[in-house]
Scaffold this motif. Structure first.
Motif, short mmCIF file in Angstrom:
data_model
loop_
_atom_site.label_atom_id
_atom_site.label_comp_id
_atom_site.label_asym_id
_atom_site.label_seq_id
_atom_site.Cartn_x
_atom_site.Cartn_y
_atom_site.Cartn_z
N MET B 16 0.84 -1.21 0.00
CA MET B 16 0.00 0.00 0.00
C MET B 16 0.87 1.24 0.00
SD MET B 16 -3.03 -0.57 2.73
CE MET B 16 -3.17 1.16 3.17
N ALA B 17 1.86 1.23 0.89
CA ALA B 17 2.75 2.39 0.97
C ALA B 17 3.48 2.57 -0.35
CB ALA B 17 3.75 2.20 2.11
N ALA B 19 2.41 1.68 -3.34
CA ALA B 19 1.46 2.20 -4.34
C ALA B 19 1.20 3.68 -4.10
CB ALA B 19 0.16 1.41 -4.28
N LEU B 20 1.01 4.03 -2.83
CA LEU B 20 0.68 5.42 -2.51
C LEU B 20 1.82 6.35 -2.87
CD1 LEU B 20 -1.43 7.20 -1.24
CD2 LEU B 20 -0.48 6.70 0.99
N TYR B 21 3.03 5.97 -2.42
CA TYR B 21 4.16 6.84 -2.72
C TYR B 21 4.56 6.72 -4.19
CZ TYR B 21 4.54 8.68 1.90
OH TYR B 21 4.28 9.37 3.04
N GLY B 22 4.26 5.56 -4.79
CA GLY B 22 4.47 5.42 -6.22
C GLY B 22 3.60 6.41 -6.98
N PHE B 23 2.36 6.55 -6.50
CA PHE B 23 1.44 7.51 -7.11
C PHE B 23 2.03 8.92 -7.05
CE2 PHE B 23 -2.04 10.47 -7.07
CZ PHE B 23 -2.98 9.94 -7.94
#
Lengths: 878, 153
Positions: B16-17, B19-23
């Protein structure tokens, strides 16, 4: 272009679709974690039906709605800003899943609102050419219509939650908050008006006059309605737009001044504002009432820490209205500072994109519109996040895109539509700008505010976190007690005193020896911990005496401490119950100690209470004048009076300063005559006077020992130090001087001692002059089932020579039993009489020596003697 | 065995982290790319050359830079030796697809086609400029083909 080749390959044809795919991946992982969370919370495999599934409906609707919306927007507005829809979509999805996690019903409603908002967005794309001009042309109509609808709430207003200001219109389960719409209508009106006036602009006044009237009307309406948060958002939007249009920094200063003055005036005049500001400035003064929300919110942030508890693993529901006003704290509790920084970055990114859109706008009207929307998103986000983290006073506005609420969601997507339209229009031809500095200053200020919010979140979550989490009003402790095994308290023979029953999720404390309430204490979700349950709490709760990696793993995996450890106490259950029984009907306490090791074999305090029926009896226990919650054996501090006489005498003898007795038996202290506890023996020698606890004789001994002699003696006897047992005790420290040693030696001139201290003193006579450390907890059982000592115990210290101790004990020997005994009366502050009784075994072969201390408030020494003897003799097996 | 779910959840949280920071990282990567593109667009942007002819004397200069300053000071692109001209008198700048004329607070004023200048003004071909008592005629050469700034898809 200078983009490295591998990176360039990553860049997709459509930025927005890829970003949306990433957002969907995040939400999918979030949903999966949420599904598994109940099993992890209970640390067991659960049947599939008991996992969480409902929120997947929200994920499905989000995926369909957002991808559809993005695709249609890409078709109809190919030149739109590609970032804002995915960012807003991620925010909306994050909020949606958090709401599902909090309340099933709200999650369902929010999902429906998301679908409706997206559908309206797509439907409006058909009129993409006409929307912006139409809004501009009829600016007064829109604003007046908005005002009218808002005014309607005066007559037909309701509040869906039943309490609070009536700011909603609607019926039959469908509600709308007109003030949400009014915000956008004001932005549209101001942008259109300022753009029309732009060419004629010569000073502030013509710019201000009509807009100030309209904004003032809006503000007045909101003030009357007590919707202060929205009023604040309006002032913010108005200030930013006027500043951008006029380019004068004094606009910002004037607005700040007006805000401060309004706050002061509101503080003095309006009760609600007063309460809000008070609970902002001093939340810790009233944490159960007015500041309850904010204090609970800070605890939720503290519970999140750096990485968060994990989706579904925290308890964000402890904060009132977690789904709307406090959604930020709910998110931070479960995703930690890491999530908070990402969330703030997303909002800040959205705001910066909006400002960029405004710079590239086609004309002044669209430019102001984009800036107004940026001001709306940022001010509302900052207000509510700032209120959540105590950066600003709390005001009830929603977090755009994230919070629960149909009106908020609709308006957020309306704002997104307007921004998308402006960005599409402005790409190729942007209007020249006379002064771009205000926009940059606004961007800097807003980014700074978001960074500050992240810093403050980190302050509460990481720096102040540990303090906040151990507060007794943090319900999370009680919550985790239901999921984590709490260690048992065992007596010296490893029989259960207190234990834990039930399964994970339903653990409850079982008080096997419930009558020992004020010694063992309780561990209660509502009332916290007391007694040994409190003193040993970190071990029983599994936060101490654990391997470091295990503790860390347990926190990172479960967001909870490890299973607690059992503690072996030195108490003998039979003797303790016997003592309690012997004290029945009295106000007093008893300590029985093994004189050679200092282990406390029995401790009792009456009146007491039963830990098993705490909830029912709590109010009565609190109001009881006899303080049954108090453990008199360690918390009661009493004047020692003549009970210390034998030790004064021994000290004077060993220092060879003993004078001839003056024959004076009484002593006058503060115009009060202190008498002997009983008639001294006819011999009237030193031993007789000391045994009768004659204050006059004690004063003479004190003068003979002198100030330093007396201080050294009290120090050596441990009367200036707190015994090292895991119980709450008064703290003791040595005074700098004892100016009147004679007065001090009477033991009634302000000095206080506890029963536990006196038990150590008594132990010297039965233990050859050695003063042992007091011990109550003996050993801790580690996770592998092995026992380890609770603490290192210091060697006993020699206070008397063994000869002196022996001869003193012989002088005090009872005629009919193999024990020595000493008794005295003391007077308390309110002239109440206390009876002291000290006794101990005379050394006899290899039997463990024991001493007993009894104190009765208002009783006689004869009663104390009878209780003490009974317990001591049964301990000695006589 | 029960711990397995906890480890799976931990793994999910890590992802999740990511994906979020990837975003967020993707957002910034794309922004950076956009910035790069704009910079290179600007670098490639061509300025229509400016042909300035001094009416007295017929001296003629051609400028292809986006900024031209007129004045007595030696640092000016065109140094004018005339007492009615201030040291940094006027400036011609190319932006927003046009040449603009602005006065730099000169003592004797800058005039466009006889009118005194108060704010920056867009120039067109055949305009006449006067700095103090020195007059010029302007010619703006047409560009073969203007490159429009490329936008992201």
């Amino acid at each position: 272009m200078n983009i490295p080749r591998p990176l360039r390959r990553l860049l997709p044809a459509s930025v927005s679709a890829s970003l949306l795919r990433l957002a969907a991946a995040f939400l999918g992982l979030f949903a999966l974690a949420l599904t598994l969370s109940p099993a992890v919370r209970q640390r067991s495999l659960l049947p599939l039906a008991e996992l969480r599934w409902a929120h997947w409906l929200g994920v499905a609707v989000w995926v369909l709605a957002l991808f559809w919306l993005d695709r249609r927007t890409r078709e109809k507005l190919p030149n739109r800003d590609p970032f804002i829809i995915p960012v807003a979509g991620l925010l909306a999805g994050w909020g949606l899943l958090t709401i599902w996690r909090l309340t099933f019903e709200f999650g369902l409603r929010q999902t429906a609102w998301l679908a409706v908002s997206c559908a309206l967005f797509v439907a409006a794309l058909r009129y993409r050419e006409r929307i912006l001009p139409t809004l501009r042309r009829y600016k007064y109509v829109w604003l007046l219509a908005g005002l009218l609808i808002t005014a309607l709430t005066f007559f037909f207003g309701t509040n869906p939650s039943g309490i609070g200001p009536d700011l909603w219109l609607g019926c039959c389960g469908l509600y709308f908050q007109p003030s949400e719409l009014l915000k956008l209508l004001l932005i549209i009106y101001l942008s259109a008006y300022l753009a029309d006036r732009q060419p004629l602009m010569s000073g502030l006044l013509p710019l201000l006059a009509p807009t100030a009237v309209m904004t003032g009307a809006v503000l007045l309406l909101l003030m009357v309605q007590r919707d202060l948060g929205t009023a604040w958002v309006f002032i913010f939007i108005y200030t930013i737009l006027i500043y951008i249009a006029a380019g004068k920094r004094r606009v910002l200063l004037a607005s700040a001044l007006v805000l401060v003055l309004a706050m002061i005036a509101g503080y003095e005049l309006v009760g609600l504002v007063h309460a809000r500001i008070d609970s902002w400035l001093n939340p810790w003064l009233d944490p159960t009432n007015r500041s309850y929300q904010i204090v609970q919110a800070l605890m939720a942030i503290a519970a999140g820490g750096l990485f968060g508890r994990g989706p579904g693993m925290g308890s964000p529901g402890f904060v009132p209205v977690a789904h709307s006003d406090f959604i930020y704290t709910s998110i931070v509790e479960e995703t930690g500072l890491l999530g908070a920084i990402a969330l703030l970055s997303l909002i800040a990114f959205l705001v910066v994109r909006a400002l960029r859109i405004s710079l590239h706008a086609r004309d002044a009207y669209q430019r102001y519109l984009a800036i107004g929307l940026a001001a709306y998103i940022s001010s509302q986000s900052l207000l509510i996040i700032g209120g959540n983290i105590r950066m600003l006073p709390l005001t009830g506005v929603t977090l755009p895109f994230v919070s629960y609420g149909g009106s908020s969601m609709l308006i957020s997507f309306f704002a997104l539509l307007l921004l998308t339209l402006v960005s599409h229009d402005g790409v190729h031809r942007s209007a020249p700008m006379l002064n771009s500095k205000p926009t940059l200053i606004i961007a800097g200020l807003l980014l700074g505010a978001f960074a500050l919010a992240a810093l403050i979140t980190g302050w509460w979550g990481v720096v102040r976190g540990p303090d906040l989490l151990t507060r007794p009003d943090n319900a999370r402790r009680g919550q985790s007690d239901r999921y984590v095994w709490r260690g048992a308290l065992l007596d010296m023979e490893l029989q259960l005193l207190s234990s834990t029953t039930g399964g994970a999720g339903q653990y409850t404390r079982a008080y096997v020896q419930s009558s020992l309430g004020n010694i063992l204490g309780y561990s209660h979700a509502q009332f916290g911990q007391s007694g040994l349950e409190d003193g040993l709490d970190p071990i029983l709760r599994g936060e101490e005496r654990q391997p470091a990696w295990g503790l860390w793993l347990s926190h990172i995996l479960y967001g909870q401490p490890s299973p607690g450890l059992d503690v072996q106490l030195s108490l003998d259950t039979q003797l303790t119950l016997h003592s309690l029984q012997a004290l029945q009907g009295q106000r007093g306490a008893l300590v029985l100690m093994d004189a050679s090791t200092g282990e406390v074999r029995a401790m009792a305090s009456q009146p007491g209470f039963s830990a098993a029926t705490l909830s029912q009896e709590w109010p009565a226990l609190l109001s009881n004048q006899d303080s049954p919650l108090m453990n008199r054996a360690v918390q009661g501090a009493y004047a020692p009076a003549g009970i210390l006489g034998p030790w004064l005498l021994a000290a004077a003898r060993s220092q060879s300063v003993l004078p001839e007795p003056s024959g004076e038996t009484s002593y006058t202290l503060n115009e009060r005559t202190l008498e002997c506890s009983r008639q001294p023996d006819a011999a009237r020698d030193w031993d007789a006077l000391v045994q009768a606890a004659c204050p006059g004789a004690l004063a003479q001994l004190g003068l003979a020992l002198g100030e330093t002699g007396l201080l050294d003696l009290y120090n050596a006897l441990g009367l200036y130090s707190t015994p090292a047992v895991p119980l709450t005790q008064p703290s003791f420290s040595a005074p700098a001087s004892l100016p009147r040693p004679g007065e001090a030696a009477t033991g009634q001139a302000g000095m206080r001692v506890t029963l536990l201290q006196m038990a150590r003193v008594a132990a010297t006579l039965s233990n050859g002059g050695l003063l042992p450390e007091a011990q109550l907890a003996l050993a801790v059982k580690d996770a592998n089932g092995e026992w380890h000592p609770y603490a290192e115990v210091a060697e006993p210290k020699a206070v008397l020579s063994s000869v002196a101790a022996f001869s003193l004990a012989q002088k005090l020997a009872a005629s009919d039993q193999p024990i020595w005994e000493m008794e005295a009366y003391a007077r308390g502050d309110n002239d109440q009489r206390y009876a002291w009784y000290l006794a101990g075994s005379l050394s006899r072969g290899n039997q463990a020596p024991h001493v007993v201390v009894v104190l009765l408030e208002g009783g006689t020494t004869a009663q104390a003697r009878s209780i003490g003897r009974e317990v001591l003799l049964s301990a000695l097996g006589e | 065995m029960a711990d397995l779910t906890a480890y799976i959840l931990l793994g999910l949280r890590a992802l999740m982290a990511v994906a979020l920071y990837g975003f967020l990282a993707w957002c910034f990567l794309t922004l950076w790319r956009e910035l790069n593109q704009q910079a290179s667009n600007l670098a490639r942007q061509r300025v229509p050359a400016l042909l300035i002819t001094q009416e007295a004397g017929g001296e003629q200069l051609r400028f292809a830079t986006p900024e031209v300053t007129l004045g007595r000071h030696p640092s000016c692109e065109w140094m004018l030796n005339d007492d009615t001209v201030s040291s940094r008198h006027a400036r011609l700048v190319f932006h927003h697809d046009h040449w603009w004329l602005e006065d730099l607070g000169s003592r004797n004023g800058t005039f466009l086609n006889g009118d005194a200048l108060r704010a920056p003004v867009v120039l067109t071909n055949q305009d006449r400029i006067r700095c103090g008592q020195v007059s010029f005629a302007l010619q703006i050469e047409a560009l073969p083909q203007t490159t429009q700034a490329q936008e992201l898809p």
